[in-house]
Design an enzyme around this catalytic site. Structure first.
Site: not given
Ligand SMILES: [Zn+2]
Length: 429
Positions: A61, A63-65, A145, A222, A295, A299, A315
Site C-alpha cells: 500500500h 502512493h507514488l503520485r 481499490k 490500515h 501507506d 505531500h 498522509g
C-alpha cells in the site's frame, strides 16, 4: 551447479536467523544452504560483522503520485525511497490526479512507472468506470481499490470483481459527514473526532455484510482498532478469503502526536488513542494482521504546515524508514523477529508475487542490513520529496547497506546502482 552470485552470512530464513549461503542464478534464488554446501559462483559476498540479510520487503500500500502530482512524488523518488528502505516490491494505489479507474489510465501509469521505477511494482485500479474493461484491467492490475466514495456501488462492484483482490479503505462516509457537520471550524486536533473509529467499524461491518457469500479476496487496509481487526478475524474463521493490514504509525503513534506535530501527523484514518495503538501492535506481534503497510502518502512540507484544517492533506511518507523501525522494535524486544514476515512474505502471497522470502524459486531480492549503529530519523535526508515524518527524531538501530534486486546490486549505501526503469511490472493475478 554454478551460480551468478552467492551471499554468505546470517540470514532470515523460515522465521529464524541462521548462518547460510544464498545462491542466486538468473535473478532467482537457486539454493539456500549452509555456507559449506554453497555452489561455486562468479561473485561471492561475505557479510561483515553486525550485518544480516533479509528478503526484499514488500509494501502492498503506497502512493507514488506522479501524473499531476509529480511535485509531491514521482516514480523515481518514490522507488529510491523504497530501495533505501529495503523494499523491492511496491503496490501502488490508484487515487492519482487524474484517477486510475480505466484501462487507458492504467496503461498510462504502467508506461510512466515502467520507465522510471527502480524497484519492482504492482498497480491497483480504482473502481472501474466501465465494467466492460474489467477482464482487460485484470491482466495489468494486481487488484482493485475501493474508497468510501465507492460504497454506494458496492453490491454491483463486488459482483463484478469476484475472484479479484479487492482492497477496501474502511471508513463509513455517512458517519464522517455527520461528525464533520457538527464542528463549524475544525482544528487539526478534531481530526480523530471527525473520522472516529466507529466509522471504521461500521464500514467493516457494512462491507462484510454486502460481501456475504461471494467468492472474493477481500483485503481491509490500515485497520486502526482492535474491534475491526477482530471482525476481520472472525469472518476469516468462518471461511471467507479475507485478509487485513495495519500501519506502523497506527501501531506506534497515538493522537498525542497530533497535539505536538499538528498537520504533520494528520492521516486517514486518524491516529487513535494509546489503547488502540497498543491493540494494533499486539495484533502485529501475534500475526492477527496479515501485513504491515506504510501507506506511503507523500505531500510537500508546505502543504502539511497549512493553518486551515481542510487544506492540510492527509498522509506522510514511510517507505525509507519502515524496515529500520521494525528492526529497532525487534532489537528492543517489543516485537518478535517473525513480524518481518508481515512486511515481506505475507503481502507477497496476498499479491501473488514470487518475492518476500529467502526460498529457492523466489526472486533474488536480498537486503543487507547493518544492526546496532544508532541513527536519528531526519526527514531532510529523505529521497522522498516529502521531507517530514511523525517519526522525526526517533532513534533507529538498523541501516540498509545493500539491496539486491533479482540478483543485481540495486543500492549501496543509499545510492542507486541501477538505471531508471530497472523496476519490473509484476502482472495481475
Ligand atoms: Zn493510502
Amino acid at each position: 551447479m554454478r551460480a551468478d552470485l552467492v551471499i554468505e552470512g546470517r540470514a532470515y530464513v523460515d522465521g529464524r536467523l541462521i548462518e547460510a549461503a544464498i545462491a542466486i542464478d538468473d535473478g532467482v534464488i537457486a539454493s539456500v544452504s549452509s555456507p559449506a554446501l554453497a555452489p561455486s559462483a562468479d561473485e561471492r559476498l561475505v557479510l561483515g560483522p553486525g550485518q544480516i540479510m533479509l528478503p526484499g520487503m514488500v509494501d502492498m500500500h503506497v502512493h507514488l503520485r506522479d501524473f499531476n502530482q509529480a511535485y509531491k512524488e514521482d516514480w523515481y523518488t518514490g522507488t529510491l525511497a523504497a530501495l533505501r528502505g529495503g523494499v523491492t516490491l511496491v503496490a501502488d494505489m490508484p487515487n492519482n490526479d487524474p484517477p486510475v479507474n480505466s484501462l487507458a489510465r492504467l496503461r498510462e501509469k504502467l508506461e510512466i512507472a515502467g520507465s522510471r521505477a527502480l524497484v519492482d511494482f504492482a498497480l491497483y485500479c480504482g473502481a472501474p468506470m466501465d465494467p466492460g474493461e474489467i477482464s482487460e484491467i485484470r491482466k495489468i492490475a494486481c487488484g482493485f481499490k475501493i474508497y468510501p466514495e465507492d460504497y454506494s456501488r458496492l453490491p454491483s462492484l463486488l459482483d463484478q470483481l469476484e475472484e479479484s483482490l479487492v482492497v477496501i479503505h474502511p471508513e463509513d462516509p455517512e458517519t464522517i459527514m455527520l461528525e464533520r457537520s457538527r464542528i463549524i471550524s475544525p482544528r487539526i486536533e478534531d481530526h480523530g473526532r471527525i473520522r472516529p473509529k466507529l466509522a471504521e467499524i461500521r464500514a467493516v461491518d457494512r462491507v462484510l455484510e454486502i460481501a456475504g457469500s461471494r467468492r472474493l479476496r477481500l483485503h481491509f487496509t490500515h485497520l486502526t482498532t482492535g474491534d475491526s481487526i477482530l471482525r476481520v478475524i472472525s469472518s476469516k474463521l468462518r471461511g471467507g478469503g479475507i485478509s487485513c493490514d495495519a500501519t506502523l504509525h497506527h501501531a506506534l503513534l497515538s493522537s498525542d502526536a497530533v497535539k505536538v506535530l499538528g498537520g504533520i501527523a494528520k492521516v486517514n484514518p486518524p491516529l487513535r488513542s494509546r489503547e488502540d495503538s497498543e491493540a494494533v501492535l499486539s495484533a502485529m506481534r501475534s500475526g492477527l494482521v496479515d501485513a504491515i503497510t506504510s501507506d506511503h502518502a507523500p505531500h510537500l512540507l508546505e502543504e502539511k504546515l497549512r493553518d486551515d484544517y481542510d487544506e492540510v492533506p492527509p498522509g506522510f511518507p514511510g517507505l525509507e524508514i519502515y524496515l529500520p523501525i521494525i528492526l529497532t522494535e525487534v532489537l528492543e524486544g517489543r516485537v518478535p523477529l517473525r513480524v518481518l514476515d508481515l512486511y515481506s512474505r505475507k503481502p507477497a502471497e496476498i499479491l501473488g508475487a514470487r518475492k518476500g522470502s529467502l526460498t529457492p524459486g523466489m526472486d533474488g531480492d536480498v537486503v543487507v542490513v547493518e544492526l546496532g549503529r544508532k541513527r536519528v530519523i531526519s526527514p531532510s535526508d529523505f529521497a522522498s520529496k516529502a521531507k517530514y515524518t511523525p517519526f522525526e527524531g526517533w532513534k533507529i538501530k538498523a541501516e540498509v547497506r545493500m539491496v539486491f534486486l533479482r540478483g543485481t546490486l540495486a543500492l549501496r549505501d543509499g545510492e542507486s546502482c541501477v538505471r531508471m526503469g530497472f523496476g519490473r511490472h509484476v502482472a495481475g493475478s
